[in-house]
Design an enzyme around this catalytic site. Structure first.
Site: not given
Lengths: 665, 665
Positions: A29, A120, A260, A409, A471
């Site tokens: 990149h 990312l 990119h 989380e 859950h």
């Protein structure tokens, strides 16, 4: 040569090392290193304090390349500033098997790589943990020993990932003013213009979470410097929106998605050399420019010399403790405290949920290990992660040991990774096991990096009851065990919970997850052992009365059921042993002989776990009996659920007897 | 009785049904239904169009309770407005095994539940898909047939989850002005005050992503109505920040975290009845109030009667196609198109990556199935998800078939679930297999709900090469296969890819994930079959020449390696069969006889997959040979990597021969 020309040439050195490395690798990149070379030049020559000769110096500024695909930017800077392991040969071996210069920066491959990035948003997530760790350590050791910045370079991709919002809102809330996020605002993503998919006003977005925001021309080095200077003096974390051109200098590809993630190609490389007036062959940095960079490395290291003086002046006990904590070693007295606690448990035989056992263990641990930092993603009372020693960290007041991560989380996990990587702290944080899915990308990175981050995952089965299948973890034990280099524990009682915590704290090269029950469990380890039996991964908890006909493997809350099945089977004349399997990964590390013994030869084999079968064939074979879940759970009372899904001593014993009666005697 | 009094009593009916149900279940979340009862009353009595007698009516407004723990709010409203399957007995059976009234709303359990919620942020994520689907269908069928709102009720937890940012920014970008998000702004989370963990100005945050924002008192029904009215007339999606008191009416617990997730307790229930002037026994709704609610249900249904007239007036072919699409049935000609395409492939024998095969299959599919909606999380050119038929959907222009989801894997999955649930569309979306982790909570919900959402996951192994271990899935096949009711495909060539796509599109009760290669693969299915062999999950691709001594199981790119190993082994006198295993889950559904045949009896068993072993013991037993990954990957060229990790025909053949030579002949 003017200063401005000098700095331009320094930036171009980054650009062409990156261009040439990508070209040689025929993969990579170039766009980001070309676009952010000016930013990196300003940051590393004028602001960052670091010492290439002592890359682990504790009070260095941290630089995190959240946009990890731009790895050549970092590798170039490390080479140019004089990190000894980042040689020109390494640059030339970019993306080759065995090199330190992987496609994305890999923590531990080369010094100066503070964290592994590429997925990312993760670097942004980590950076909040780095910045928080700095403040926590500063609260203990003062400005003389801990006082540094965390810089993170992020692209549009990082900012679009939801993780970044969790990070931004947590950092803004905590007023982490030594965190500076530089946004490579190039308006280009892989599919084309960012405007294909996003119209967010990022400055307003950050402001909404309490950030200071600045904007500058990312190719005007003086403007970049002014922005960074202002950011360093802010009382809030700062976003610097640096307007850049991706692939800066490439005559036909700059400002487009073509630059990119692909090599420029021979002709475009030549044209770029011409456009930027860079007349040197591939991989050659002219001596004036290399010298300027190396001098920048020497200048950046001056801060360390001063720090060393201050450190030397500190009291001997402070120095020793600081060094111990930064080394990751546990304090003296830790093993003894665990041993005494285990003895007490065996005497008391508490019947409590393992989430409660975990709290009890933490009460002991937090008393002897001052560097643990607890927290929860807004389930403190359910995860039992708070002890008497851990008061809340609040905005501007970092001298405590508990983080309210909020309902975040993913950021909890990413921030804990950042704290671990910073050094000096051992973070643990809780949520429900089912929601480990939300944090999974960061758990994976902890395993890939091989770092001690500890995940406390409670409500670990249908045993949570009425909240229902959304859950109730069913596949989560299997899915977490699937991650390599990850210790996944499911302790069966308070003693095993203490042992698993001991291992998790000792594990400096792998993260740990503790899966813990909501429901109460009896103490099954009723005799004290000096040995930490959980270290074996699996061990015989109850021998057969007589020559074993059946081996039952189980974990956590299903150990009680296994022991019940054993009683029934033995009552019917089938000697049965029960093997507790608190950690698959550790079992695989045992000797072949030990493993054979545990696996139980030709006995009938059964596994009981209130999750799916996947992974258990390794213990019971394809012909073994599995008592567990075959699909999602349901909403209902716990006792109804266990009966409904056939996870009871009676069902287990019946299934075994059905096979035993078919077997020739 | 004044209107205001009447509406207050209607809201109180929600409150007390919720209080009583939680009390009887001795478990649940009264705080939200009590806090949001006024909002729900306004929404369902004055704005929502729906018909309790025809709950699946296509043009109904959608109500999504993102804060799923407040399930009793929804169940109460469904009962009160007259949904026939939501009886008072169901309300009394809240959270009991087998009831329709699970702890969190479960799609398919009762009508009127539009999506399964509970994992926070998911409903917000879904809602963007619902709202987008409405606009896409509107673009085809016009205002007469499709023209409705999507309302989503979300709490602080939903807004703190990163997923919500991905959803908000996508919705704002696409200008989905018929999406209205009502924020239950009660300032309380489980740990206590929201201010423990967050200081975000939510209105400014939403504005930054292009939303219209409004605020109102969440207990002033006229103010709520005015806000909703304004929102309906906005040209942008709207956030309504409704300031509420959690547990409204509870004298000692209102406004605190004590009322969030626990029954009030007998005394507090009595005190709340007194405080709100509700003199009726548990579960009793006075007739005036029940009548008012039932009338609201009848009024809400008037819109349907008008719609039915418009629908009846539409041309027959439009009606038929609309009904077909809403039913989820595939169009005529689909099977024939796939059959013809397979024939062509067998003739052409392309050597292409399966990501390319997938694009080729989609080119055929998108030509005959007009309701597919493609997309990618900013990896369009890598995922090969775009075909000639799918032009981009842009803000305000929804008449196309491709969504640029941006770097938002989680929202892509959540939005696709929303589109699937809306009906009329079949969404598929791509990212790298490694980043399935980012989307995992939504993938799980697709499986739990049993809906046809299709995940296109390319770059499915170390075969992606230089990007390195952060981007190389290793444990992901195992982790995805672990999710129950989820078809995970890893096709070996273009023919298998076409077959897997056919199955995925036909699968109305389970989501599918296609794992696809970056690297080219030969066509191995060189003879045409009318049967879709992948439907078997596993099938014999190459028989042994002679009585089989070895069975090799493999998937995807490793089929080529398995065939290479077969050639080597057969050359050395060991007849070897190769079984392709495109889908574990479908294999398990086959007859025992078929499975026995495929498993290959006493032959030496080997599996080859460039991932971890977990799950493969089911095919090869604990003594079988596994050729694959034993840890994370590495950055390097593909051929180097396969050699380095020992995944080659030579290594496989050698491993088999080592065992064969030990075996008695």
């Amino acid at each position: 040569m003017s200063n401005s020309e000098k700095y331009d040439r320094m930036a171009n050195a980054i650009r062409f090392l990156s261009i040439d490395a990508v070209e040689k690798a025929n993969s990579g990149h170039p766009g980001l290193p070309m676009g952010c070379a000016d930013i990196a030049t300003v940051l590393f020559t004028r602001f960052m304090k670091f010492d290439p000769k002592a890359p682990h110096w504790p009070d260095r500024d941290r630089f995190i390349l959240s946009a990890g695909h731009g790895s050549m930017l970092l590798y170039s800077v490390l080479y140019l500033t004089g990190y000894e392991d980042m040689t020109l040969d390494q640059i030339k071996s970019f993306r080759h098997l065995g090199s330190k210069t992987a496609g994305h920066p890999e923590y531990g491959h080369a010094t100066g790589i503070e964290t592994t990035t590429g997925p990312l948003g993760q670097g942004v997530g980590n950076s909040v943990g780095f910045a928080l760790a700095e403040r926590i350590m500063n609260a203990t050791y003062g400005d003389d020993l801990v006082n540094h910045y965390t810089y993170v370079l992020a692209g549009d991709g990082c900012l679009m990932e939801g993780l970044s919002q969790e990070a931004i809102s947590l950092a803004g809330h905590l007023k982490l003013n030594k965190l500076i996020l530089i946004w490579d605002n190039n308006s280009i993503s892989i599919d084309g213009s960012v405007s294909l998919a996003d119209s967010t006003n990022q400055l307003e977005r950050f402001q909404a979470s309490g950030w200071n925001t600045l904007a500058c021309d990312g190719h005007d080095q003086e403007a970049i410097a002014a922005a960074i200077e202002a950011a360093r003096n802010s009382d809030r974390p700062t976003l610097i929106a640096a307007k850049t051109t991706i692939g800066f200098g490439s005559p036909t590809k700059a400002g487009t998605n073509k630059v990119h993630g692909s090599p420029l190609g021979k002709e475009e490389v030549a044209a770029t050399r011409k456009a930027l007036g860079w007349e040197y062959p591939a991989f050659e940095v002219p001596s004036d420019t290399l010298d300027a960079w190396r001098l920048a490395g020497l200048n950046a290291a001056k801060a360390r010399a001063e720090w060393e003086k201050r450190f030397a002046a500190a009291p001997a006990d402070v120095r020793a403790e600081f060094e111990r904590r930064m080394s990751g070693q546990l304090p003296g007295g830790f093993d003894e405290a665990i041993a005494a606690y285990k003895e007490k448990l065996v005497a008391d035989k508490p019947k409590v949920a393992t989430r409660k056992s975990s709290e009890m263990a933490l009460e002991v641990i937090n008393g002897v290990v001052p560097e643990t930092i607890g927290g929860s993603a807004d389930l403190t009372g359910s995860n039992n992660t708070k002890t008497s020693q851990t008061k809340e960290i609040t905005p501007g007041n970092y001298g405590n040991r508990y983080v309210h991560y909020g309902i975040r989380e993913h950021e909890m996990a990413a921030a804990m990774n950042g704290m671990t990587l910073h050094g000096g702290l051992i973070p643990y944080g809780g949520t429900f096991l089912c929601f480990s899915d939300y944090a999974r990308p960061s758990i994976r990175l902890a395993a890939l990096m091989g770092i001690r981050t500890i995940f406390v995952m409670t409500h670990d089965s249908i045993g949570l009851g009425e909240d229902g299948p959304t859950h109730q973890p069913v596949e989560h034990m299997a899915a977490l065990r699937a991650i390599p280099n990850h210790l996944v524990f499911r302790p069966a009682d308070a003693v095993e919970t203490a042992e698993c915590w001991q291992i998790a704290l000792e594990s400096q090269k792998a993260p740990s997850t503790l899966a813990l029950t909501r429901q109460n469990l009896p103490t099954v380890r009723t005799e004290n052992t000096d040995e930490n039996l959980c270290r074996r991964g699996a061990y015989e908890l109850a021998a057969a009365d007589g020559e074993a006909a059946v081996t039952i493997f189980a974990t956590g809350s299903e150990i009680e059921i296994a022991l019940g099945a054993r009683a029934l089977l033995q009552g019917h004349g089938h000697p049965t042993r029960v093997v507790s399997v608190p950690c698959f990964e550790l079992f695989e590390e045992q000797s072949d002989g030990y493993k054979q013994d545990i696996l139980g030869g030709s006995t009938l084999k059964m596994a009981i776990e209130a999750g799916i079968r996947q992974g258990w064939d390794r213990f019971i074979g394809t012909d073994g009996i599995f008592i567990g879940m075959h699909g999602f759970g349901a909403s209902g009372e716990i006792s109804d659920l266990y009966k409904h899904f056939g996870i009871t001593p009676e069902a287990a014993a019946e299934a075994a007897e059905k096979v035993l009666h078919k077997k020739p005697h």
